[in-house]
Design a protein around this motif. Structure first.
Motif, short mmCIF file in Angstrom:
data_model
loop_
_atom_site.label_atom_id
_atom_site.label_comp_id
_atom_site.label_asym_id
_atom_site.label_seq_id
_atom_site.Cartn_x
_atom_site.Cartn_y
_atom_site.Cartn_z
N ILE A 31 0.80 -1.22 0.00
CA ILE A 31 0.00 0.00 0.00
C ILE A 31 0.84 1.27 0.00
CG2 ILE A 31 -1.76 1.29 1.28
CD1 ILE A 31 -2.77 -1.37 2.34
N THR A 32 1.91 1.31 0.80
CA THR A 32 2.67 2.53 1.01
C THR A 32 3.18 3.14 -0.29
OG1 THR A 32 3.36 1.80 3.21
CG2 THR A 32 4.68 3.53 2.17
N ASP A 33 3.74 2.32 -1.16
CA ASP A 33 4.31 2.80 -2.42
C ASP A 33 3.38 2.41 -3.56
OD1 ASP A 33 5.86 3.34 -4.71
OD2 ASP A 33 7.72 2.90 -3.64
N LYS A 34 3.04 3.39 -4.42
CA LYS A 34 2.11 3.13 -5.52
C LYS A 34 2.74 2.28 -6.63
CE LYS A 34 -0.57 7.41 -4.95
NZ LYS A 34 -1.01 8.67 -5.59
N LYS A 35 4.06 2.35 -6.77
CA LYS A 35 4.71 1.70 -7.90
C LYS A 35 5.44 0.42 -7.53
CE LYS A 35 5.44 5.95 -10.57
NZ LYS A 35 6.44 6.81 -11.25
N SER A 36 5.69 0.18 -6.25
CA SER A 36 6.47 -0.99 -5.85
C SER A 36 5.96 -1.58 -4.55
CB SER A 36 7.95 -0.62 -5.72
OG SER A 36 8.13 0.35 -4.69
N THR A 37 6.43 -2.76 -4.23
CA THR A 37 6.11 -3.43 -2.97
C THR A 37 7.23 -3.16 -1.98
OG1 THR A 37 4.83 -5.17 -4.05
CG2 THR A 37 5.69 -5.65 -1.86
N LEU A 38 6.86 -2.79 -0.76
CA LEU A 38 7.84 -2.48 0.28
C LEU A 38 8.05 -3.71 1.15
CD1 LEU A 38 9.65 -0.57 1.92
CD2 LEU A 38 7.59 0.21 3.11
N ILE A 39 9.29 -4.17 1.21
CA ILE A 39 9.66 -5.31 2.05
C ILE A 39 10.60 -4.83 3.14
CG2 ILE A 39 10.82 -7.55 2.14
CD1 ILE A 39 9.97 -8.03 -0.71
N LYS A 40 10.21 -5.05 4.40
CA LYS A 40 11.04 -4.66 5.54
C LYS A 40 11.56 -5.91 6.23
CE LYS A 40 8.62 -0.30 6.50
NZ LYS A 40 7.87 0.49 7.53
N VAL A 41 12.84 -5.87 6.57
CA VAL A 41 13.48 -7.01 7.23
C VAL A 41 14.17 -6.50 8.50
CG1 VAL A 41 15.14 -8.90 7.03
CG2 VAL A 41 13.87 -8.14 5.01
N ASP A 42 13.77 -7.04 9.65
CA ASP A 42 14.40 -6.72 10.93
C ASP A 42 14.94 -8.02 11.53
OD1 ASP A 42 13.59 -4.12 10.63
OD2 ASP A 42 11.75 -4.39 11.79
N SER A 43 16.18 -7.98 12.01
CA SER A 43 16.75 -9.18 12.61
C SER A 43 17.94 -8.81 13.47
CB SER A 43 17.18 -10.19 11.54
OG SER A 43 18.32 -9.71 10.84
N ALA A 44 18.42 -9.77 14.25
CA ALA A 44 19.66 -9.56 14.98
C ALA A 44 20.80 -9.40 13.98
CB ALA A 44 19.93 -10.76 15.91
N ASN A 45 21.71 -8.51 14.26
CA ASN A 45 22.79 -8.21 13.34
C ASN A 45 23.90 -9.24 13.43
OD1 ASN A 45 24.24 -6.83 11.41
ND2 ASN A 45 25.14 -5.40 12.87
N LYS A 46 24.31 -9.73 12.28
CA LYS A 46 25.46 -10.63 12.22
C LYS A 46 26.14 -10.43 10.87
CE LYS A 46 22.68 -14.55 10.56
NZ LYS A 46 23.30 -14.71 9.25
N ARG A 47 27.37 -10.82 10.79
CA ARG A 47 28.10 -10.64 9.55
C ARG A 47 27.43 -11.43 8.42
NH1 ARG A 47 32.75 -13.05 6.90
NH2 ARG A 47 33.65 -11.50 5.51
N GLY A 48 27.22 -10.77 7.31
CA GLY A 48 26.62 -11.41 6.16
C GLY A 48 25.12 -11.27 6.07
N SER A 49 24.49 -10.57 7.04
CA SER A 49 23.04 -10.43 7.02
C SER A 49 22.56 -9.75 5.75
CB SER A 49 22.55 -9.66 8.25
OG SER A 49 22.78 -10.37 9.43
N LEU A 50 23.20 -8.65 5.39
CA LEU A 50 22.78 -7.91 4.21
C LEU A 50 22.92 -8.76 2.96
CD1 LEU A 50 21.90 -5.36 2.72
CD2 LEU A 50 24.28 -4.58 2.77
N LEU A 51 24.02 -9.48 2.85
CA LEU A 51 24.24 -10.32 1.68
C LEU A 51 23.16 -11.40 1.58
CD1 LEU A 51 25.90 -11.20 -0.74
CD2 LEU A 51 27.37 -12.50 0.82
N GLU A 52 22.79 -11.99 2.72
CA GLU A 52 21.78 -13.03 2.70
C GLU A 52 20.42 -12.48 2.23
OE1 GLU A 52 21.68 -14.96 6.44
OE2 GLU A 52 23.59 -15.97 6.17
N VAL A 53 20.06 -11.30 2.72
CA VAL A 53 18.78 -10.70 2.31
C VAL A 53 18.78 -10.41 0.82
CG1 VAL A 53 17.25 -8.72 2.59
CG2 VAL A 53 18.34 -9.73 4.59
#
Length: 345
Positions: A31-53
């Motif tokens: 709903i928030t964005d008219k042109k795209s889907t918004l995906i939010k990811v929250d988790s405990a921080n560890k090395r490689g988290s961004l790469l995995e997402v």
């Protein structure tokens, strides 16, 4: 070659424990964005988290149009504005579950992700000089914040963010904050990084090495031409029929990715005109009409670029002939010999 050590198993077991205690939370917002889907990811921080997402989003064939990343501290928070391959919002309802399962305790570890998907041959590194876009990479230290700031500006393509994040991670850098914008043919990426020892880049040689490796990552998998995706029921002679239609419309295939999933053919073609130039929009429409508009698809952003290029070619751009014609029409209008200059301008 990768060597085993007891510390690797200890780290892996610790990561699984952290995932069980603080499982990733994934939300999908249409709903928030008219042109795209918004995906939010929250988790405990560890090395490689961004790469995995980013790996998960890439595996789902999603295009990341914008992203805002923060992992400064013990918590990891990402917001991705994504579309499907054709620039549309996501239609699947289970995308959150698929992402959460991939990031959870049963998902792949960071090591297996990197080993499986990032190791590529040199036949995969392609110069992008033919695309007309030269990548721009700058690396500067932000002394007051203790970060190194990396900025990238280049032609956008699928898997670009994965390749750049994977390069930084493989070079032992941690991304603390990042902003990604790729809403048109060009991509802008900004990363605030430190080395895994907590220090920013400390020498000119190291700075040049980061620039060189990121430039190579940008050039990875670059293909010349407009991407057309064919998705339909597989049959004998399908590929030859498609390539024949391409030839009849003056298209040249610079690269093809041909796969079959059960009884369905999923093929991607990168095409140019016979001279190696950008394809006109009317040519693409003719090809889609011949093959089937629901079978042969093209990204909306790329199609709009074709339309813009076609209009420029039809109008001829700026020329002395156009200049004299416009001046003569303005002169006739001032004499009252034509009704409105705006109607003919």
């Amino acid at each position: 070659m990768h060597y085993w050590s007891p510390s690797l198993d200890v780290d892996y077991e610790f990561e699984k424990l952290v995932n069980r205690m603080h499982p990733p939370r994934v939300t999908v917002d249409h709903i928030t964005d008219k042109k795209s889907t918004l995906i939010k990811v929250d988790s405990a921080n560890k090395r490689g988290s961004l790469l995995e997402v980013v790996q998960v989003l890439t595996d789902l064939d999603l295009l990341i149009k914008r992203a805002y990343i923060s992992s400064d501290g013990g918590w990891f928070m990402d917001a991705f504005h994504v579309t499907d391959q054709y620039g549309n919002k996501l239609s699947e309802d289970n995308v959150a579950d698929r992402i959460q399962q991939s990031l959870g305790p049963r998902g792949c570890s960071f090591r297996s992700l990197r080993d499986r998907d990032y190791d590529t041959d040199e036949y995969d590194i392609v110069s992008d000089s033919s695309s007309g876009h030269k990548p721009l990479v700058t690396v500067e230290n932000c002394v007051e914040k203790g970060y190194t700031v990396v900025n990238l500006r280049c032609a956008d393509r699928p898997k670009l963010l994965f390749d750049t994040v994977c390069t930084l991670t493989d070079m032992q850098y941690v991304v603390f904050h990042a902003t990604i914008i790729a809403e048109g043919p060009e991509a802008l990426q900004e990363f605030y990084i430190r080395h895994t020892d907590g220090c920013p880049i400390s020498s000119e040689a190291e700075r040049q090495r980061v620039i060189h490796c990121l430039e190579a990552a940008i050039k990875r998998r670059v293909s010349k031409g407009l991407r057309l995706e064919l998705c339909g029921e597989d049959r004998v002679g399908l590929l030859s029929d498609v390539t024949r239609i391409f030839r009849e419309n003056g298209l040249s295939v610079t690269r093809a990715e041909v796969t079959t999933r059960g009884s369905t053919a999923v093929n991607a073609f990168y095409v140019t005109d016979a001279s190696g130039n950008q394809v006109k929009s009317e040519t693409i429409e003719a090809v889609r009409n011949a093959i089937g508009e629901t079978v042969l698809k093209v990204n909306e952003d790329e199609m709009s670029m074709c339309s813009k290029s076609s209009r420029q070619q039809q109008t001829g751009g700026f020329s002395l002939g156009n200049l004299f014609r416009n001046r003569s029409e303005r002169f006739l209008y001032n004499l009252g010999l034509i009704r409105s200059y705006s109607e003919v301008a």
